[in-house]
Write a protein that holds these residues in place. Structure first.
Motif, short mmCIF file in Angstrom:
data_model
loop_
_atom_site.label_atom_id
_atom_site.label_comp_id
_atom_site.label_asym_id
_atom_site.label_seq_id
_atom_site.Cartn_x
_atom_site.Cartn_y
_atom_site.Cartn_z
N GLN A 60 23.99 83.55 57.68
CA GLN A 60 22.99 82.73 57.00
C GLN A 60 22.98 81.30 57.55
O GLN A 60 21.92 80.73 57.82
CB GLN A 60 23.25 82.70 55.49
CG GLN A 60 22.12 82.04 54.75
CD GLN A 60 22.41 81.94 53.26
OE1 GLN A 60 23.01 80.96 52.81
NE2 GLN A 60 22.00 82.94 52.50
N ALA A 61 24.17 80.76 57.71
CA ALA A 61 24.27 79.40 58.26
C ALA A 61 23.68 79.34 59.67
O ALA A 61 22.95 78.40 60.01
CB ALA A 61 25.72 78.93 58.26
N ILE B 272 25.49 69.17 63.12
CA ILE B 272 26.04 70.11 62.14
C ILE B 272 27.42 69.58 61.78
O ILE B 272 28.25 69.33 62.66
CB ILE B 272 26.16 71.54 62.71
CG1 ILE B 272 24.79 72.02 63.19
CG2 ILE B 272 26.74 72.49 61.66
CD1 ILE B 272 24.82 73.42 63.81
N LEU B 273 27.63 69.34 60.50
CA LEU B 273 28.92 68.84 60.03
C LEU B 273 29.68 69.96 59.35
O LEU B 273 29.16 70.59 58.42
CB LEU B 273 28.72 67.70 59.02
CG LEU B 273 28.29 66.34 59.51
CD1 LEU B 273 28.24 65.36 58.34
CD2 LEU B 273 29.28 65.84 60.56
N VAL C 165 29.28 79.51 63.56
CA VAL C 165 28.08 78.68 63.45
C VAL C 165 28.06 77.60 64.54
O VAL C 165 27.01 77.27 65.09
CB VAL C 165 28.02 77.97 62.07
CG1 VAL C 165 26.64 77.35 61.85
CG2 VAL C 165 28.37 78.92 60.94
N GLY C 166 29.24 77.09 64.83
CA GLY C 166 29.34 75.95 65.74
C GLY C 166 29.04 74.68 64.96
O GLY C 166 28.34 74.71 63.94
N TYR C 167 29.62 73.59 65.35
CA TYR C 167 29.31 72.31 64.70
C TYR C 167 29.65 71.16 65.64
O TYR C 167 30.35 71.35 66.65
CB TYR C 167 30.04 72.15 63.36
CG TYR C 167 31.52 72.48 63.40
CD1 TYR C 167 32.46 71.53 63.76
CD2 TYR C 167 31.96 73.77 63.07
CE1 TYR C 167 33.80 71.85 63.79
CE2 TYR C 167 33.31 74.09 63.10
CZ TYR C 167 34.22 73.14 63.46
OH TYR C 167 35.56 73.45 63.51
N ASP C 168 29.12 69.98 65.30
CA ASP C 168 29.28 68.83 66.18
C ASP C 168 30.43 67.93 65.76
O ASP C 168 31.03 67.24 66.57
CB ASP C 168 28.00 68.00 66.17
CG ASP C 168 26.81 68.85 66.59
OD1 ASP C 168 26.73 69.18 67.78
OD2 ASP C 168 25.99 69.21 65.71
#
Ligand code: GDP
Length: 445
Positions: A206-207, A219-220, A242-245
């Motif tokens: 979903q994310a 993306i946090l 999802v991966g994030y920054d």
């Protein structure tokens, strides 16, 4: 948070107190202690290994400065490595060139996402932005209401599906919120997404779908610092899913040992951008690696002072000073003058003498002296003969008058200086006899 680690590290440093130089044995013993302290703080093993290797390498290296004693050198190295492991530079939000900037929050349920959304909105508003909060957590029955409550407290509008329209599709809500923001002049959109109690593939999917629908600028990953090593595992799972920054660490006010904060950057390669330190909306700020390191080392501004002292004095000056302090020769007026000019160079921080090697005990002597004072003292001393400078006791009444005339001062100035000097000399003798050269409050030195 960090108390135990702070205490452990402080005691490691104080065991180096009084050492003239660092032996291989000292470095090994110190590294061992630091290693234990980090492991106890729940720092991930690979991070500990790398950290210790760097400390050892640098402590052995030739970067040692004569302005610092061994304990201070180790503190300086540990501090710099802590800053590095915490991410180095403070990471700022990357705003989109074309608004709205889209910030998506992801993380487990209970991590503090919704609370963080409100904090972020308040913080962004204070920075002259016009944020919009988006309720894309449609999983939990109360999530939308909770975000609305938070939004109200942060005086920030919330975009949510119309009530009565069924559960709604979080991807659609997120997509629609961007349009809404564009039409209503919101330059930042903060999307709160659903979390689960544990990592599961449906939540990740979903994310990821929301991510693909809105292409966030940031993306946090929001994570509770209290969960220690688990934070690192969850961080890895979200990175893959999802991966994030960047990372937002929450509950730093709790009694977490610090492992998450110290491990996450190294393990995930993503910087910590925000720190949340309480339940109130204002308990929130950008994460500053350098300040966090100072907090861990309980150093306050002393490190800045050490660096300032290093920048201000060249090594020859410091060396000369150190040899004066160490020699058996008596302290002379020339030494007195040299000390004062060194203090003057420090400028306004001169009254924080406590951090200067060997000068802590000179504090009383030098406090309250300004530049003009030093010029006057210098003029008086320069009107004396070398013999008088070395031993001011020989200066009698008529010489005092001559010196006063020669320097354009009053006899009372000469008398005052000589009295002050004798006090300093007495203190110097006491220090040399007691061997106590490190009157450095707040510094294990
Ligand atoms: P979400 O499920 O990720 O949206 O998490 P919530 O925002 O609902 O937060 C879960 C709980 O943690 C709530 O009781 C919050 O008040 C609390 N909380 C969030 N951030 C912090 C923090 O920085 N410090 C403390 N002490 N509590 C926090």
């Amino acid at each position: 948070m960090f108390e135990t680690l702070s205490d452990r590290l402080t005691s490691v440093f104080s065991s180096l107190r009084g050492k003239g130089r660092l032996s291989e044995e000292d470095i090994n013993a110190t590294s061992r202690e630091i290693r234990l302290a980090l492991l106890e703080a729940d720092v991930a093993l690979p991070v500990v290994r790398e950290f210790i290797a760097r400390i050892k390498e640098r402590a052995r290296g030739e970067e040692v400065s004569k302005a610092l004693n061994p304990a201070q050198q180790v503190i300086k190295i540990v501090n710099e490595e802590l800053v590095e492991i915490l991410g180095g530079e403070t990471r700022q939000i990357r705003f989109a060139k074309k608004p709205p900037t889209v910030i998506m929050l992801a993380g487990l349920q209970g991590a503090g996402k919704t609370t963080l959304a409100g904090k972020l909105a308040r913080w962004l508003s204070a920075e002259r932005n016009t944020p919009l909060l988006v309720a894309a957590d449609l999983q939990r029955p109360n999530a939308v209401t909770q975000l609305q409550v938070v939004g109200e407290r942060a005086s920030t509008p919330v975009f949510a599906p119309e009530p009565g329209n069924g559960v709604g599709d979080p991807v659609e809500v997120a997509r629609a919120s961007i349009e809404h923001a564009r039409h209503n002049n919101h330059n930042v959109v903060v999307i709160d997404t659903a979390g689960r109690l544990g990592v599961d593939s449906e939540m990740m999917q979903q994310a990821a779908d929301i991510r693909d629908a809105v292409s966030p600028d940031e993306i946090l990953f929001v994570v509770d610092a209290m969960i220690g090593q688990d934070a690192v595992n969850t961080a890895q799972a979200f990175l893959d899913g999802v991966g994030y920054d960047a990372v937002a660490l929450t509950k730093l006010d709790g009694d977490a040992r610090g492992g998450a904060a110290l491990s996450i950057r190294h393990i995930t390669g993503r910087p910590i951008m925000f720190a949340s330190t309480g339940e109130k909306l204002d308990d929130f700020d950008l994460f500053h690696p350098d300040r966090m390191a100072s907090r861990i080392l309980d150093m306050g501004d002393v490190l800045t002072l050490i660096e300032q002292a290093q920048r201000t004095f060249d090594e020859s000056e410091v060396e000369k000073m150190a040899s004066t302090m160490a020699s058996d020769d008596d302290f002379t007026l020339d030494d007195f003058l040299q000390q004062m000019s060194m203090v003057r160079k420090l400028g306004p921080i001169g009254n924080l003498l406590g951090m200067m090697p060997g000068m802590g005990q000179m504090r009383e002597q030098i406090e309250g002296i300004d530049d003009k004072d030093i010029d006057r003292i210098q003029a008086v001393i320069q009107s004396m003969t070398p013999a008088e400078r070395a031993n001011p006791k020989i200066i009698n009444g008529s010489r005092r008058l001559r010196i006063a005339k020669g320097s354009g001062r009053e006899v009372s100035d000469v008398n005052g200086l000589v009295t002050r000097f004798f006090e300093a000399q007495k203190m110097m003798r006491k220090m040399k006899k007691g061997g106590g050269m490190d009157g450095m409050p707040g510094m294990p030195g």
